[in-house]
Scaffold this motif. Structure first.
Motif, mmCIF file in Angstrom:
data_model
loop_
_atom_site.group_PDB
_atom_site.id
_atom_site.type_symbol
_atom_site.label_atom_id
_atom_site.label_comp_id
_atom_site.label_asym_id
_atom_site.label_seq_id
_atom_site.Cartn_x
_atom_site.Cartn_y
_atom_site.Cartn_z
ATOM 1 N N ALA A 1 2.698 5.780 7.137
ATOM 2 C CA ALA A 1 3.404 4.517 7.371
ATOM 3 C C ALA A 1 3.301 4.111 8.835
ATOM 4 C CB ALA A 1 4.863 4.649 6.946
ATOM 5 N N ILE A 2 3.489 5.064 9.743
ATOM 6 C CA ILE A 2 3.378 4.769 11.172
ATOM 7 C C ILE A 2 1.962 4.312 11.512
ATOM 8 C CG2 ILE A 2 3.428 5.765 13.494
ATOM 9 C CD1 ILE A 2 5.653 7.672 12.393
ATOM 10 N N ALA A 3 0.974 5.083 11.081
ATOM 11 C CA ALA A 3 -0.427 4.768 11.397
ATOM 12 C C ALA A 3 -0.824 3.408 10.828
ATOM 13 C CB ALA A 3 -1.344 5.863 10.858
ATOM 14 N N TRP A 4 -0.476 3.161 9.591
ATOM 15 C CA TRP A 4 -0.860 1.918 8.944
ATOM 16 C C TRP A 4 -0.216 0.720 9.649
ATOM 17 C CZ3 TRP A 4 1.636 -1.441 5.144
ATOM 18 C CH2 TRP A 4 0.731 -2.279 4.487
ATOM 19 N N ARG A 5 1.065 0.840 9.979
ATOM 20 C CA ARG A 5 1.758 -0.270 10.627
ATOM 21 C C ARG A 5 1.275 -0.487 12.060
ATOM 22 N NH1 ARG A 5 6.994 1.804 7.555
ATOM 23 N NH2 ARG A 5 6.777 0.483 5.714
ATOM 24 N N LEU A 6 0.988 0.578 12.773
ATOM 25 C CA LEU A 6 0.437 0.431 14.124
ATOM 26 C C LEU A 6 -0.924 -0.258 14.085
ATOM 27 C CD1 LEU A 6 1.378 3.793 15.862
ATOM 28 C CD2 LEU A 6 2.185 1.501 16.467
ATOM 29 N N ARG A 7 -1.775 0.131 13.137
ATOM 30 C CA ARG A 7 -3.096 -0.513 13.021
ATOM 31 C C ARG A 7 -2.966 -1.994 12.690
ATOM 32 N NH1 ARG A 7 -4.947 4.598 11.060
ATOM 33 N NH2 ARG A 7 -4.434 4.101 8.922
ATOM 34 N N ARG A 8 -2.062 -2.334 11.768
ATOM 35 C CA ARG A 8 -1.856 -3.750 11.413
ATOM 36 C C ARG A 8 -1.366 -4.546 12.611
ATOM 37 N NH1 ARG A 8 2.119 -4.282 6.734
ATOM 38 N NH2 ARG A 8 1.911 -6.471 7.273
ATOM 39 N N ALA A 9 -0.396 -3.994 13.346
ATOM 40 C CA ALA A 9 0.136 -4.687 14.520
ATOM 41 C C ALA A 9 -0.944 -4.838 15.586
ATOM 42 C CB ALA A 9 1.346 -3.928 15.074
ATOM 43 N N MET B 1 0.818 -1.193 0.000
ATOM 44 C CA MET B 1 0.000 0.000 0.000
ATOM 45 C C MET B 1 0.863 1.258 0.000
ATOM 46 S SD MET B 1 -2.797 1.226 2.750
ATOM 47 C CE MET B 1 -2.704 2.903 3.232
ATOM 48 N N LEU B 2 1.883 1.282 0.852
ATOM 49 C CA LEU B 2 2.736 2.465 0.921
ATOM 50 C C LEU B 2 3.509 2.671 -0.378
ATOM 51 C CD1 LEU B 2 3.989 2.050 4.579
ATOM 52 C CD2 LEU B 2 2.316 3.705 3.743
ATOM 53 N N ALA B 3 3.968 1.579 -0.964
ATOM 54 C CA ALA B 3 4.680 1.679 -2.240
ATOM 55 C C ALA B 3 3.742 2.227 -3.320
ATOM 56 C CB ALA B 3 5.231 0.327 -2.650
ATOM 57 N N PHE B 4 2.494 1.803 -3.311
ATOM 58 C CA PHE B 4 1.514 2.293 -4.275
ATOM 59 C C PHE B 4 1.302 3.798 -4.111
ATOM 60 C CE2 PHE B 4 -2.963 3.307 -5.222
ATOM 61 C CZ PHE B 4 -2.946 3.081 -6.595
ATOM 62 N N LEU B 5 1.176 4.247 -2.865
ATOM 63 C CA LEU B 5 1.006 5.684 -2.618
ATOM 64 C C LEU B 5 2.212 6.473 -3.106
ATOM 65 C CD1 LEU B 5 -0.629 5.753 0.927
ATOM 66 C CD2 LEU B 5 -1.710 6.285 -1.258
ATOM 67 N N ALA B 6 3.399 5.901 -2.922
ATOM 68 C CA ALA B 6 4.619 6.576 -3.352
ATOM 69 C C ALA B 6 4.661 6.741 -4.867
ATOM 70 C CB ALA B 6 5.845 5.818 -2.870
ATOM 71 N N THR B 7 4.072 5.796 -5.607
ATOM 72 C CA THR B 7 4.047 5.934 -7.063
ATOM 73 C C THR B 7 3.052 6.998 -7.495
ATOM 74 O OG1 THR B 7 2.393 4.196 -7.364
ATOM 75 C CG2 THR B 7 4.724 3.527 -7.438
ATOM 76 N N LEU B 8 1.981 7.182 -6.730
ATOM 77 C CA LEU B 8 0.987 8.203 -7.068
ATOM 78 C C LEU B 8 1.475 9.617 -6.763
ATOM 79 C CD1 LEU B 8 -2.351 6.628 -5.760
ATOM 80 C CD2 LEU B 8 -1.559 6.808 -8.127
ATOM 81 N N GLU B 9 2.110 9.771 -5.616
ATOM 82 C CA GLU B 9 2.576 11.086 -5.170
ATOM 83 C C GLU B 9 3.976 10.958 -4.587
ATOM 84 O OE1 GLU B 9 -0.339 13.348 -2.811
ATOM 85 O OE2 GLU B 9 -1.754 11.726 -3.249
ATOM 86 N N PRO B 10 4.997 10.827 -5.427
ATOM 87 C CA PRO B 10 6.348 10.592 -4.923
ATOM 88 C C PRO B 10 6.902 11.732 -4.062
ATOM 89 C CG PRO B 10 6.340 10.876 -7.318
ATOM 90 C CD PRO B 10 4.918 10.847 -6.874
ATOM 91 N N GLU B 11 6.385 12.935 -4.228
ATOM 92 C CA GLU B 11 6.875 14.073 -3.444
ATOM 93 C C GLU B 11 6.260 14.149 -2.050
ATOM 94 O OE1 GLU B 11 3.052 15.177 -5.157
ATOM 95 O OE2 GLU B 11 4.796 14.252 -6.054
ATOM 96 N N ARG B 12 5.224 13.391 -1.819
ATOM 97 C CA ARG B 12 4.501 13.432 -0.545
ATOM 98 C C ARG B 12 5.246 12.647 0.532
ATOM 99 N NH1 ARG B 12 -1.557 11.108 0.314
ATOM 100 N NH2 ARG B 12 -1.791 11.769 2.456
ATOM 101 N N ASP B 13 5.374 13.233 1.721
ATOM 102 C CA ASP B 13 5.981 12.537 2.858
ATOM 103 C C ASP B 13 4.918 11.627 3.464
ATOM 104 O OD1 ASP B 13 7.300 11.635 5.071
ATOM 105 O OD2 ASP B 13 7.372 13.570 6.095
ATOM 106 N N ALA B 14 5.137 10.335 3.364
ATOM 107 C CA ALA B 14 4.155 9.357 3.848
ATOM 108 C C ALA B 14 4.547 8.778 5.202
ATOM 109 C CB ALA B 14 3.984 8.255 2.812
#
Length: 166
Positions: A18-26, A1-14
């Motif tokens: 990344a922290i939120a997504w990984r915390l939710r998964r854990a 998911m994060l890699a996909f977002l990076a391809t859409l908006e490479p200039e955006r600081d994700a």
């Protein structure tokens, strides 16, 4: 998911994403394992939270204080306390000092139930984190503590127990 977002908006600081997504998964993984371990006991996570909250408080809390511990609505806490009372795990009494308050007290049977649940919870936590090096576990615990202090501030109740909280 994060890699996909990076391809859409490479200039955006994700970083935040990344922290939120990984915390939710854990958290979801841990929650699933705890529920799996509680199921053979016929117990749900809310029961562990309420019984443990009562134990941490010395065995008795008002219904209002339990609302804060369990983060439930008043209707939900009433129903859940009623279930725990029917099973003999808690007792409800009118507060002799303030008849408007209802006190919820952990019974001996409730304490035994809480101890079983804590053991099941501990097993689930150990299983989830077993593949992680103990030094990394310590580092993660410290980093998450710092994160919680930064976003929540110190726990005001922790000072009474001699710690900073989080």
């Amino acid at each position: 998911m994060l890699a996909f977002l990076a391809t859409l908006e490479p200039e955006r600081d994700a970083s935040a994403k990344a922290i939120a997504w990984r915390l939710r998964r854990a958290a979801r993984k841990l929650d699933t394992e705890v529920r799996r371990r509680l199921a053979p006991l016929g117990m749900e996570l809310w029961e562990l939270e309420i019984l443990s909250g009562l134990r941490r408080a010395g065995g008795t809390l008002t219904v209002g204080e339990l609302l804060d511990v369990a983060q439930l609505t008043s209707g939900a806490i009433t129903n859940r306390v009623g279930r725990l009372e029917r099973n003999g795990y808690v007792r409800r009494d009118v507060d002799p000092d303030d008849r408007r308050q209802v006190l919820v007290t952990l019974t001996a049977s409730g304490l035994e139930r809480q101890l079983q649940a804590v053991e099941a919870n501990d097993v689930a936590e150990r299983e989830v984190f077993a593949a992680i090096d103990p030094a990394l576990q310590q580092q993660l615990a410290g980093d998450l503590r710092e994160l919680l202090l930064a976003i929540e501030g110190p726990d005001p109740t922790a000072e009474a127990h001699g710690s900073v909280g989080a």
